[in-house]
Design a protein around this motif. Structure first.
Motif, mmCIF file in Angstrom:
data_model
loop_
_atom_site.group_PDB
_atom_site.id
_atom_site.type_symbol
_atom_site.label_atom_id
_atom_site.label_comp_id
_atom_site.label_asym_id
_atom_site.label_seq_id
_atom_site.Cartn_x
_atom_site.Cartn_y
_atom_site.Cartn_z
ATOM 1 N N ASP A 125 0.833 -1.193 0.091
ATOM 2 C CA ASP A 125 -0.036 -0.047 0.203
ATOM 3 C C ASP A 125 1.006 1.290 0.058
ATOM 4 O OD1 ASP A 125 -2.962 0.990 0.600
ATOM 5 O OD2 ASP A 125 -1.620 2.306 1.597
ATOM 6 N N LEU A 126 0.594 2.214 -0.926
ATOM 7 C CA LEU A 126 1.403 3.368 -1.159
ATOM 8 C C LEU A 126 0.343 4.633 -1.223
ATOM 9 C CD1 LEU A 126 4.533 2.410 -3.042
ATOM 10 C CD2 LEU A 126 4.382 2.891 -0.553
ATOM 11 N N HIS A 127 -0.821 4.572 -0.555
ATOM 12 C CA HIS A 127 -1.754 5.416 -0.680
ATOM 13 C C HIS A 127 -0.907 6.694 -0.229
ATOM 14 C CE1 HIS A 127 -2.226 4.887 3.790
ATOM 15 N NE2 HIS A 127 -2.568 5.930 3.760
ATOM 16 N N GLU A 128 -0.037 7.035 0.519
ATOM 17 C CA GLU A 128 0.490 8.255 1.022
ATOM 18 C C GLU A 128 1.154 8.858 -0.133
ATOM 19 O OE1 GLU A 128 1.772 5.418 3.227
ATOM 20 O OE2 GLU A 128 2.244 6.508 4.934
ATOM 21 N N ALA A 156 -10.828 12.464 0.830
ATOM 22 C CA ALA A 156 -9.597 12.393 0.021
ATOM 23 C C ALA A 156 -9.538 11.321 -1.067
ATOM 24 C CB ALA A 156 -8.380 12.370 1.068
ATOM 25 N N SER A 157 -10.649 10.517 -1.045
ATOM 26 C CA SER A 157 -10.832 9.399 -1.865
ATOM 27 C C SER A 157 -11.178 9.643 -3.249
ATOM 28 C CB SER A 157 -11.555 8.271 -1.129
ATOM 29 O OG SER A 157 -10.974 8.039 0.166
ATOM 30 N N GLY A 161 -7.058 4.899 5.191
ATOM 31 C CA GLY A 161 -5.789 5.583 5.087
ATOM 32 C C GLY A 161 -5.283 5.356 6.698
ATOM 33 N N HIS A 162 -6.093 5.486 7.713
ATOM 34 C CA HIS A 162 -5.446 5.123 8.853
ATOM 35 C C HIS A 162 -5.597 3.753 9.489
ATOM 36 C CE1 HIS A 162 -5.402 9.566 9.911
ATOM 37 N NE2 HIS A 162 -6.297 9.613 9.243
ATOM 38 N N ASP A 163 -6.887 3.193 9.408
ATOM 39 C CA ASP A 163 -7.046 1.953 10.129
ATOM 40 C C ASP A 163 -7.217 0.944 8.880
ATOM 41 O OD1 ASP A 163 -7.779 3.151 12.559
ATOM 42 O OD2 ASP A 163 -9.601 3.906 11.403
ATOM 43 N N ILE A 164 -7.666 1.269 7.550
ATOM 44 C CA ILE A 164 -7.537 0.218 6.512
ATOM 45 C C ILE A 164 -6.688 0.910 4.905
ATOM 46 C CG2 ILE A 164 -9.542 -1.061 7.212
ATOM 47 C CD1 ILE A 164 -11.422 0.734 5.688
ATOM 48 N N ASP A 165 -6.445 -0.080 4.294
ATOM 49 C CA ASP A 165 -5.827 0.457 3.243
ATOM 50 C C ASP A 165 -5.776 -0.794 2.424
ATOM 51 O OD1 ASP A 165 -3.574 -0.833 4.178
ATOM 52 O OD2 ASP A 165 -2.668 0.983 4.768
#
Ligand SMILES: Cc1cc2nc3c(=O)[nH]c(=O)nc-3n(C[C@H](O)[C@H](O)[C@H](O)COP(=O)(O)OP(=O)(O)OC[C@H]3O[C@@H](n4cnc5c(N)ncnc54)[C@H](O)[C@@H]3O)c2cc1C
Length: 808
Positions: free
Chosen positions: A380-383, A554-555, A677-681
């Protein structure tokens, strides 16, 4: 195909074209070739490394804010350590470790939190005394130092040699590179990449890796793509050799002095991340800006020079070689851009490296190559997802205002609640003026100004302890718990899906059953092919062929791209972003039903849980859904944005009061509701998050096959709630969780649970500890604090309050 070449050897076709020969381009080409993509080529308009890479200080420090970003740098460290053996080309890897000092208690807390994170991510790091720090850096004045963190695995590299080794490795596997070959146009057809025009001729291609550093915003514009990257001046001082420096030293960071320091050719290199950097007009960096620097600016560097002289008295007598001023690119949030652009298929960004391009480049090049070849990053690289920025961030005004601040945040203490000061008010919600009148303290999300809490009287002082807004947020929670709260939800992404095939299409892209009758609201996930969670959303079915999807603020850009890309050519479906058109207010709390009645809107009170209907409130046409993100009974009410003030004022007149997003966040953590983005990704599968109830096994949703294959095995990790006994502790999220056998996971979100009277957190932990009443420890900046595991919501576990018939 690629053997058909132009006279200059340039192929007419390449499967993948990498643009830019800095660390990002070289690493990406190397990894493409390593993965068997020998048809990849790299185009550099000047010479390799001639942009920013050649003058990089090239320190490689592993620890970042998340595990996956840290893992990218750890990958770099491993790669840089073995490239010389593989290619025969030296890379100048020097592993002397790094040292971060603290000179005040808050910085000490900050570095202790980092040391705790390091433990969690498996990075070697230990807290040491000022005396030990002095022993590791004998030239350092430690009079005001109160402690330090020592990271032995960090190091530095020679950036040009590193790129030479990567290119050598790539060429050995058949990939090619072309210098003096500038890309002058990016060609697209039907929204997809189809080629590039270069100074040496045209090349057809299906995919581009845009690794163009400082020039990426302009390069993206050639394909109509937003690339919110902007250049900033970046300084380091170099001295002539100093007698007392023998051999190599660790990199020393004095964050409060805004400094990093190391030896360089027997002298000192003193670099800075000053509080406010200097933006660069991109016109100063023309296409022939190669191996060039910007003018020295001693006035700007003066405060850091002062700090450096305090930290290193030996600098007083050192002879200055130069004050190097090099341009580097930054993004609005300090994280780089890696992934496919929303606007154009086949255009993959690998840029905006925010001064960690050499450290991250090895891993980021690997991840970019993987993304191009497999359609998704290896983790996961959502950041780093380019789609995390609204288009308002691509303006020159916003970027030139924000990036100087971002340069400074590198060395800021990461206080909770920290807000950026620049480039605010890019997007305003329909009720912005109302929130101003209520003295809202605003936070920025996806460009929107959202009220965090109200009745702000002064600029709050930031702290790691209970925040200045603690009491006010508590009052707002109690409004929702005891009275009627108005919650601004208009920033949520709203996507309308309509057409004859809307239901069957949604049934394929969503995990839950989308064939339920009109009037139903369904909570669902979007999953990727591997079964990882891409997004969570609520879907309102208004009509047989008309749905509205509510996604996280933000999604929306990412979700829209995913949804449109999974539409099949023969499906009759229209997908439309209506975020700006539609306002949304939550009316929540035990008095909400009285507010509705007083406004003659009893139809709201008749609405069942997870049902939606249209009607009027105070003559405003609305649709309302009976759902709750805060655990109190109420509705999410949507109307045209132009009607939002009228609706709000009507609710306000009947006694409902505004409640900000910090109160909402505290309530959702108490309720165990997850935040993307915090708890799930994408690294989380539904079973780990307890979200497998959203899976409709009777339909062929994306991700089903992967989940079916794993169906027999129980998840090894679970998300649980944690309730702390000590009401005075302040967990923030991202802290290690320790069980009897050692580290078992980390907190993912945390808040004070005002309805419980205790701090609460959500945590991803080893499944064997996911048992009610199990006691675990949380490492809060080095202090272990006990918490009790709750496998469901910590507050109102049966959901009685929010499900209660509104009119009951
Ligand atoms: C003073 C300073 C100190 C730093 N210290 C560190 C550090 O200690 N550690 C660390 O990790 N990072 C550090 N950095 C940051 C790091 O150097 C950069 O993040 C990294 O070099 C960026 O690499 P890149 O490949 O993205 O860009 P670049 O190196 O700029 O490469 C981009 C290339 O694209 C080419 N290009 C652009 N447009 C086109 C086109 N149309 N056609 C063909 N080619 C094109 C350019 O010519 C250029 O060569 C520092 C930076 C500075 C300025």
């Amino acid at each position: 195909m690629s053997e058909i070449t132009a006279n200059n050897g340039l192929p007419r076709h390449a499967n993948i074209v990498v643009i830019g020969g800095g660390i990002m381009g070289c690493s990406t080409l190397y990894h493409l070739a390593k993965a068997g993509m020998s048809d990849a080529i790299l185009l550099e308009r000047n010479k390799l490394t001639s942009g920013t890479t050649w003058h990089s200080a090239a320190q490689v420090r592993a620890l970042r804010s998340s595990r996956n970003l840290t893992d990218l740098i750890r990958y770099s460290i491993d790669l840089y350590g073995q490239l010389e053996e593989e290619t025969g080309q030296q890379v100048g890897w020097i592993n002397k470790g790094s040292l971060s000092i603290a000179i005040n208690p808050d910085r000490m807390t900050h570095i202790r939190r980092q040391a705790a994170l390091a433990k969690l991510y498996g990075v070697a790091a230990e807290t040491i005394s000022a005396q030990e720090a002095g022993e590791r850096w004998p030239l350092m004045n430690v009079d005001d130092v109160i402690g330090a963190v020592w990271s032995p695995d960090d190091g530095r590299v020679s950036p040009s040699d590193l790129c030479a080794a990567l290119i050598k490795g790539a060429r050995a596997r058949g990939a090619r590179f072309f210098e003096d070959t500038g890309v002058t146009a990016i060609l697209t057809k039907n929204g997809r990449i189809c080629g590039v025009e270069t100074t040496q001729g045209r090349i057809d291609t299906e995919a581009i890796a845009l690794c163009t550093g400082l020039w990426s915003r302009a390069a993206g514009a050639m394909a109509g793509v937003d690339v919110p990257v902007w250049p900033c001046e970046h300084f380091y001082l170099l001295t002539k050799p100093i007698a007392s420096i023998a051999g190599n030293l660790p990199t020393l960071s004095d964050h409060d002095g805004h400094l990093y320091i190391r030896d360089d050719s027997g002298g000192l290199l003193v670099g800075c991340f000053e509080p406010m950097g200097k933006s660069i007009d991109p016109d100063r960096l023309g296409p022939d800006f190669a191996f060039q620097l910007l003018p020295e600016d001693w006035d700007h560097f003066e405060p850091m020079m002062h700090n450096a002289l305090h930290r290193l008295p030996a600098l007083e007598n050192a002879e200055v070689r130069m004050l190097l001023n090099g341009p580097e690119s930054f993004t609005p949030d300090g994280s780089f851009l890696l992934g496919e652009a929303a606007e154009t298929r086949g255009l993959f960004l690998g840029c905006g490296m925010n001064s960690v391009g050499v450290a991250t480049g090895g891993g980021a090049g690997m991840a970019l190559a993987h993304t191009i070849m497999h359609g998704a990053p290896p983790m996961d690289l959502h950041e780093a997802d380019p789609k995390r920025f609204d288009t308002s961030w691509n303006s020159a005004a916003a970027l030139s205002a924000r990036v100087p601040e971002i340069l400074g945040t590198h060395y800021e203490i990461t206080y909770p609640g920290r807000q950026h000061k620049t480039a605010r008010n890019l997007r305003r919600l329909p009720l912005h003026q109302e929130w101003q009148a209520q003295n809202a303290c605003f936070g920025q999300s996806f460009g929107f100004e959202r009220p965090l809490y109200f009745d702000e009287t002064s600029v709050p002082e930031l702290t790691f302890d209970r925040p200045a807004w603690f009491e006010q947020v508590g009052r707002e929670v109690m409004i929702a718990h005891e009275q009627a709260a108005i919650i601004e939800l208009s920033s949520f992404g709203k996507i309308e899906v309509s057409g004859k095939d809307a239901a069957s299409y949604l049934n394929r892209v969503c995990s839950a059953d989308m064939t339920r009758s009109p009037g139903r609201v369904t909570y669902s996930l979007l999953l990727n092919e591997a079964g990882g969670i891409l997004s969570d959303l609520t879907v309102c079915r208004f009509d047989q062929d008309h749905f509205r999807l509510h996604v996280g603020t933000a999604s929306v850009k990412r979700d829209l791209a995913w949804l449109t890309r999974h539409l099949q050519a023969d499906e009759v479906v229209t997908i439309k972003d209506v975020t700006e058109e539609i306002a949304m207010l939550g009316l929540m709390g035990p008095q909400a039903t009285n507010v509705a009645s007083a406004l003659g809107a009893d139809w709201l009170n008749d609405l069942g849980y997870f049902r939606t209907a249209s009607g009027e409130i105070a003559d405003v046409p609305v649709t309302a859904s009976r759902v709750s993100y805060v655990g109190e009974a109420g509705w999410e009410i949507s109307c045209q944005s132009r009607d939002a003030v009228r609706l709000y004022q009507a609710l306000f007149r009947q006694g409902a009061r505004p409640v900000g997003s910090l109160a909402v966040s505290a309530m959702r953590v108490e309720k165990g509701f997850m935040s993307y983005g915090h708890d799930i990704d994408t690294d989380t599968v539904p079973a780990e998050a307890g979200l497998d109830f959203t899976l409709d096994w009777s339909s062929d949703f994306i991700g089903k096959s992967a989940l079916q294959m794993a169906a027999g095995s129980k998840p090894t990790k679970r998300i649980v709630s944690l309730v702390f006994d000590d009401e005075m502790v302040t967990p923030l999220g991202n802290e290690p969780v320790v069980g009897k056998g050692g580290l078992i996971g980390k907190t993912t979100s945390a808040a004070f649970g005002y309805r419980l009277g205790k701090p609460v957190a959500l945590a991803l932990i080893d499944a064997e500890y996911a048992r009610d009443d199990e006691m675990v420890d949380i490492d809060l900046a080095g202090c272990h604090v006990a918490a009790r595991v709750v496998t469901g919501p910590a507050f109102d576990p049966t959901g009685r309050r929010m499900r209660k018939a509104a009119s009951a």
